[in-house]
Design an enzyme around this catalytic site. Structure first.
Site, PDB file in Angstrom:
ATOM      1  N   HIS A  16       0.841  -1.208   0.000  1.00  0.00           N
ATOM      2  CA  HIS A  16       0.000   0.000   0.000  1.00  0.00           C
ATOM      3  C   HIS A  16       0.873   1.254   0.000  1.00  0.00           C
ATOM      4  O   HIS A  16       0.618   2.198  -0.746  1.00  0.00           O
ATOM      5  CB  HIS A  16      -0.877   0.059   1.268  1.00  0.00           C
ATOM      6  CG  HIS A  16      -1.963  -0.967   1.352  1.00  0.00           C
ATOM      7  ND1 HIS A  16      -2.094  -1.810   2.439  1.00  0.00           N
ATOM      8  CD2 HIS A  16      -2.997  -1.275   0.527  1.00  0.00           C
ATOM      9  CE1 HIS A  16      -3.157  -2.573   2.273  1.00  0.00           C
ATOM     10  NE2 HIS A  16      -3.718  -2.279   1.120  1.00  0.00           N
ATOM     11  N   LYS A  40     -17.551  -6.116   7.588  1.00  0.00           N
ATOM     12  CA  LYS A  40     -16.261  -6.768   7.868  1.00  0.00           C
ATOM     13  C   LYS A  40     -15.924  -6.614   9.336  1.00  0.00           C
ATOM     14  O   LYS A  40     -16.275  -5.607   9.948  1.00  0.00           O
ATOM     15  CB  LYS A  40     -15.147  -6.111   7.040  1.00  0.00           C
ATOM     16  CG  LYS A  40     -15.096  -6.592   5.603  1.00  0.00           C
ATOM     17  CD  LYS A  40     -13.817  -6.104   4.930  1.00  0.00           C
ATOM     18  CE  LYS A  40     -13.767  -6.538   3.468  1.00  0.00           C
ATOM     19  NZ  LYS A  40     -12.635  -5.960   2.749  1.00  0.00           N
ATOM     20  N   ARG A  89      -2.105  -6.307  -8.451  1.00  0.00           N
ATOM     21  CA  ARG A  89      -1.059  -7.283  -8.157  1.00  0.00           C
ATOM     22  C   ARG A  89      -1.101  -8.422  -9.157  1.00  0.00           C
ATOM     23  O   ARG A  89      -0.228  -8.601  -9.968  1.00  0.00           O
ATOM     24  CB  ARG A  89      -1.237  -7.853  -6.739  1.00  0.00           C
ATOM     25  CG  ARG A  89      -0.791  -6.914  -5.643  1.00  0.00           C
ATOM     26  CD  ARG A  89      -1.386  -7.292  -4.316  1.00  0.00           C
ATOM     27  NE  ARG A  89      -2.843  -7.148  -4.348  1.00  0.00           N
ATOM     28  CZ  ARG A  89      -3.624  -7.265  -3.301  1.00  0.00           C
ATOM     29  NH1 ARG A  89      -3.120  -7.575  -2.136  1.00  0.00           N
ATOM     30  NH2 ARG A  89      -4.927  -7.089  -3.411  1.00  0.00           N
ATOM     31  N   SER A 127      -2.946  -7.513   3.164  1.00  0.00           N
ATOM     32  CA  SER A 127      -3.185  -7.368   4.604  1.00  0.00           C
ATOM     33  C   SER A 127      -3.497  -8.735   5.227  1.00  0.00           C
ATOM     34  O   SER A 127      -3.059  -9.030   6.343  1.00  0.00           O
ATOM     35  CB  SER A 127      -4.356  -6.416   4.859  1.00  0.00           C
ATOM     36  OG  SER A 127      -4.103  -5.159   4.308  1.00  0.00           O
TER      37      SER A 127
HETATM   38  P1  ADP Z   1      -9.941  -3.353  -0.551  1.00  0.00           P
HETATM   39  O1  ADP Z   1     -10.736  -4.044   0.525  1.00  0.00           O
HETATM   40  O2  ADP Z   1     -10.595  -2.113  -1.102  1.00  0.00           O
HETATM   41  O3  ADP Z   1      -9.399  -4.254  -1.634  1.00  0.00           O
HETATM   42  P2  ADP Z   1      -7.212  -3.225   0.408  1.00  0.00           P
HETATM   43  O4  ADP Z   1      -6.689  -2.479   1.585  1.00  0.00           O
HETATM   44  O5  ADP Z   1      -7.072  -4.701   0.427  1.00  0.00           O
HETATM   45  O6  ADP Z   1      -8.702  -2.759   0.270  1.00  0.00           O
HETATM   46  O7  ADP Z   1      -6.520  -2.701  -0.927  1.00  0.00           O
HETATM   47  C1  ADP Z   1      -6.641  -1.364  -1.358  1.00  0.00           C
HETATM   48  C2  ADP Z   1      -6.008  -1.227  -2.733  1.00  0.00           C
HETATM   49  O8  ADP Z   1      -4.592  -1.454  -2.637  1.00  0.00           O
HETATM   50  C3  ADP Z   1      -6.501  -2.221  -3.795  1.00  0.00           C
HETATM   51  O9  ADP Z   1      -6.550  -1.568  -5.054  1.00  0.00           O
HETATM   52  C4  ADP Z   1      -5.435  -3.284  -3.811  1.00  0.00           C
HETATM   53  O10 ADP Z   1      -5.365  -3.943  -5.059  1.00  0.00           O
HETATM   54  C5  ADP Z   1      -4.192  -2.436  -3.558  1.00  0.00           C
HETATM   55  N1  ADP Z   1      -3.101  -3.227  -2.992  1.00  0.00           N
HETATM   56  C6  ADP Z   1      -3.107  -3.971  -1.862  1.00  0.00           C
HETATM   57  N2  ADP Z   1      -1.914  -4.578  -1.658  1.00  0.00           N
HETATM   58  C7  ADP Z   1      -1.121  -4.190  -2.701  1.00  0.00           C
HETATM   59  C8  ADP Z   1       0.226  -4.494  -3.092  1.00  0.00           C
HETATM   60  N3  ADP Z   1       0.996  -5.342  -2.398  1.00  0.00           N
HETATM   61  N4  ADP Z   1       0.701  -3.915  -4.221  1.00  0.00           N
HETATM   62  C9  ADP Z   1      -0.097  -3.101  -4.951  1.00  0.00           C
HETATM   63  N5  ADP Z   1      -1.367  -2.790  -4.653  1.00  0.00           N
HETATM   64  C10 ADP Z   1      -1.877  -3.321  -3.544  1.00  0.00           C
END
Ligand code: ADP
Length: 157
Positions: A16, A40, A89, A127
């Site tokens: 992130h 959630k 990803r 996460s």
């Molecule tokens: P959501 O529940 O909206 O998917 P996340 O916190 O899991 O929330 O992810 C938010 C955004 O960050 C999403 O677009 C996700 O694809 C991106 N993201 C999460 N981890 C990574 C990573 N390791 N590299 C690039 N983008 C990421």
């Protein structure tokens, strides 16, 4: 141009953070927006996640951290933002993200979704993976900012 980077960030990872740092170079301002999703059950409360993200992004000048409920496009409108920043990803992200981007376009044509490809060393990182490792006593220092690792070790201790 103002961009919103919406997500759960439960917790924020180095993946992130990488998207935030790169987004901060592309846009005048990036608002990292924590989604309050009542369906959630998160590890950290929205307030804690906001604090954690603020601490992890202290070194960046044009970042704001906020939270929102409801439709992302409505939140974007209220913040005069015209871009939604998202990370990609793997192929499975693409399907979900494309559907979301198309849906958002039908809700408001003033919004563009901009995707940044993950930096390759973070392509596996999520996460959920971090929580899974920590739950079983593994090391997560290489996966999350320092302040987050500290909070997670406290949580599982
Ligand atoms: P959501 O529940 O909206 O998917 P996340 O916190 O899991 O929330 O992810 C938010 C955004 O960050 C999403 O677009 C996700 O694809 C991106 N993201 C999460 N981890 C990574 C990573 N390791 N590299 C690039 N983008 C990421």
């Amino acid at each position: 141009m103002i961009a919103i980077y919406p997500g759960s960030f439960d917790p924020i990872t180095l993946g992130h953070l990488d998207i935030i740092e790169r987004g901060a170079k592309l846009f005048e301002q990036v608002i990292v927006a924590v989604l309050c999703n009542p369906s959630k059950s998160p590890l950290f409360s929205v307030e804690t996640r906001i604090e954690q993200i603020r601490e992890s992004t202290q070194h960046l000048r044009n970042i704001e951290v906020d939270s929102f409920t409801g439709l992302t496009v409505e939140y974007a409108k209220s913040r005069q933002a015209s871009v939604l920043l998202r990370g990609l990803r793997v192929l499975s992200d693409f399907e979900k993200e494309l559907q979301m981007a198309h849906t958002n376009q039908t809700l408001w044509d003033g919004i563009e979704t901009v995707f940044l490809a993950t930096t390759k060393e973070y392509s596996f990182l999520s996460s959920s993976i971090v929580k899974e490792i920590a739950q079983f006593g593994g090391t997560i220092d290489h996966l999350v900012p320092e302040n987050i690792a500290r909070d997670i070790y406290v949580y599982y201790s």
